[in-house]
Structures are given as C-alpha cells and as structure tokens.
Write a protein that holds these residues in place. Sequence first.
Motif, mmCIF file in Angstrom:
data_model
loop_
_atom_site.group_PDB
_atom_site.id
_atom_site.type_symbol
_atom_site.label_atom_id
_atom_site.label_comp_id
_atom_site.label_asym_id
_atom_site.label_seq_id
_atom_site.Cartn_x
_atom_site.Cartn_y
_atom_site.Cartn_z
ATOM 1 N N TYR A 49 -6.345 5.618 -0.677
ATOM 2 C CA TYR A 49 -5.261 5.141 0.466
ATOM 3 C C TYR A 49 -4.143 5.992 0.958
ATOM 4 O O TYR A 49 -3.960 6.183 2.148
ATOM 5 C CB TYR A 49 -4.988 3.545 0.378
ATOM 6 C CG TYR A 49 -6.464 2.698 0.620
ATOM 7 C CD1 TYR A 49 -7.110 2.751 1.609
ATOM 8 C CD2 TYR A 49 -6.791 2.208 -0.655
ATOM 9 C CE1 TYR A 49 -8.265 2.040 1.613
ATOM 10 C CE2 TYR A 49 -8.030 1.345 -0.566
ATOM 11 C CZ TYR A 49 -8.693 1.519 0.451
ATOM 12 O OH TYR A 49 -9.982 0.745 0.493
ATOM 13 N N ARG A 50 -3.431 6.532 0.086
ATOM 14 C CA ARG A 50 -2.208 7.218 0.072
ATOM 15 C C ARG A 50 -2.774 8.708 0.842
ATOM 16 O O ARG A 50 -2.048 9.203 1.648
ATOM 17 C CB ARG A 50 -1.765 7.648 -1.215
ATOM 18 C CG ARG A 50 -1.030 6.312 -1.592
ATOM 19 C CD ARG A 50 0.131 6.382 -2.995
ATOM 20 N NE ARG A 50 0.390 5.580 -3.806
ATOM 21 C CZ ARG A 50 0.976 4.710 -3.300
ATOM 22 N NH1 ARG A 50 1.344 4.181 -2.295
ATOM 23 N NH2 ARG A 50 1.373 3.585 -4.332
ATOM 24 N N SER A 53 -3.271 8.219 4.610
ATOM 25 C CA SER A 53 -2.100 7.976 5.360
ATOM 26 C C SER A 53 -1.433 9.301 5.473
ATOM 27 O O SER A 53 -1.052 9.780 6.498
ATOM 28 C CB SER A 53 -1.207 7.148 4.622
ATOM 29 O OG SER A 53 -0.055 6.755 5.359
ATOM 30 N N SER A 58 -6.035 6.028 9.341
ATOM 31 C CA SER A 58 -5.966 4.884 8.911
ATOM 32 C C SER A 58 -7.743 4.958 9.148
ATOM 33 O O SER A 58 -8.125 5.335 10.114
ATOM 34 C CB SER A 58 -5.127 3.829 9.421
ATOM 35 O OG SER A 58 -5.609 3.542 10.865
ATOM 36 N N LEU A 118 -3.114 7.950 13.268
ATOM 37 C CA LEU A 118 -1.774 7.165 13.040
ATOM 38 C C LEU A 118 -0.710 7.323 14.206
ATOM 39 O O LEU A 118 0.028 6.620 14.538
ATOM 40 C CB LEU A 118 -1.305 7.344 11.794
ATOM 41 C CG LEU A 118 -1.969 6.620 10.583
ATOM 42 C CD1 LEU A 118 -1.620 7.268 9.214
ATOM 43 C CD2 LEU A 118 -2.097 5.143 10.778
#
Length: 157
Positions: A49-50, A53, A58, A118
């Motif tokens: 997830y990091r 991002s 996403s 994003l």
Amino acid sequence: MPRKQLRAEISMVTAFQDADPMGIVYHGNYFRFFEEARRVLLEQIDYGYRAMSASGYSWPVIDTQVKYVKAIPFNHPICITATLSEWEHRLRVKYLITSEDKLTVYTRAHTTQVAVNLETETMCLASPSCFTDRITSAIRLNDNDVEQRTDLPISEN
C-alpha cells in the motif's frame, strides 16, 4: 500453454471475535481474510500500500464475488490462497479458503480493483506500467531462477 500467475498463501486460526453467536465465522469477516492474502501477494512484488501511494495510484475494489461453500467454525485452522489472475487492465485476485490440510473448500471468491490516478482522481483504462512491469519482472524472475527465488510463488492456471 497455461498462463503463469503469482500466488500467495497464508494460514491462520479463526478467532472468537470473527464468529457469530452460533460459533460460525461471520460472512463479512471473510473480506479481512482476503485482504490479508492480497496484501501478502502484492508485497511479493514490492507493491504494497505504501508503494501504491508513492507510485501515484490507489486501487479501490470495484467488484467482489464470493461463493460460500461451507461454514467455517471459530478456532479452526484455515489456509487462504490469493492468485493474481488479471493485471493488464485491472487487478483481479482469486481467493480460495480451505482447511489447513486443503481437503475441504470453504470459500471461492474474487475481487476486482482498478487503478485511480491520485493526482487527477481519474480511473485508468489500463493498469499503469509501474504495476505491470513488476508483474512481468516477477514472472520472468521465477521462470529464470525458480530454485533461488522462493519468495515469488507461481502457479499454472
């Protein structure tokens, strides 16, 4: 020739807080199990997830399908397998929940996710290369170095 797919497998014992008053795992909790297996799968390609991002995307879930084959009791060892089945235009992961010995199938499912930029908050019609390149590389590495790379399990589908 069957297409090669990345796969991750986790084991756990179902907890009391996951169960309903009848001692059966509540159906809504299965999604937490899927999520953990998917997290392990994506960590194998260094796209947790990091990293998602940081790459500027996403990946919201846009579709799920679950087939509850047999109820899972609490305090029961299970195995959750996540297999990456599509990645060019969307991220589709298939799940299989079985008994620890893999003799009993409890659940079959899949989730579908799409990349969303994003910055612009727009859905992408194709998966970004920062993701697809990692998949291609992981499969290539596995093909060329199966003996040395045990962190990238591949299954034939």
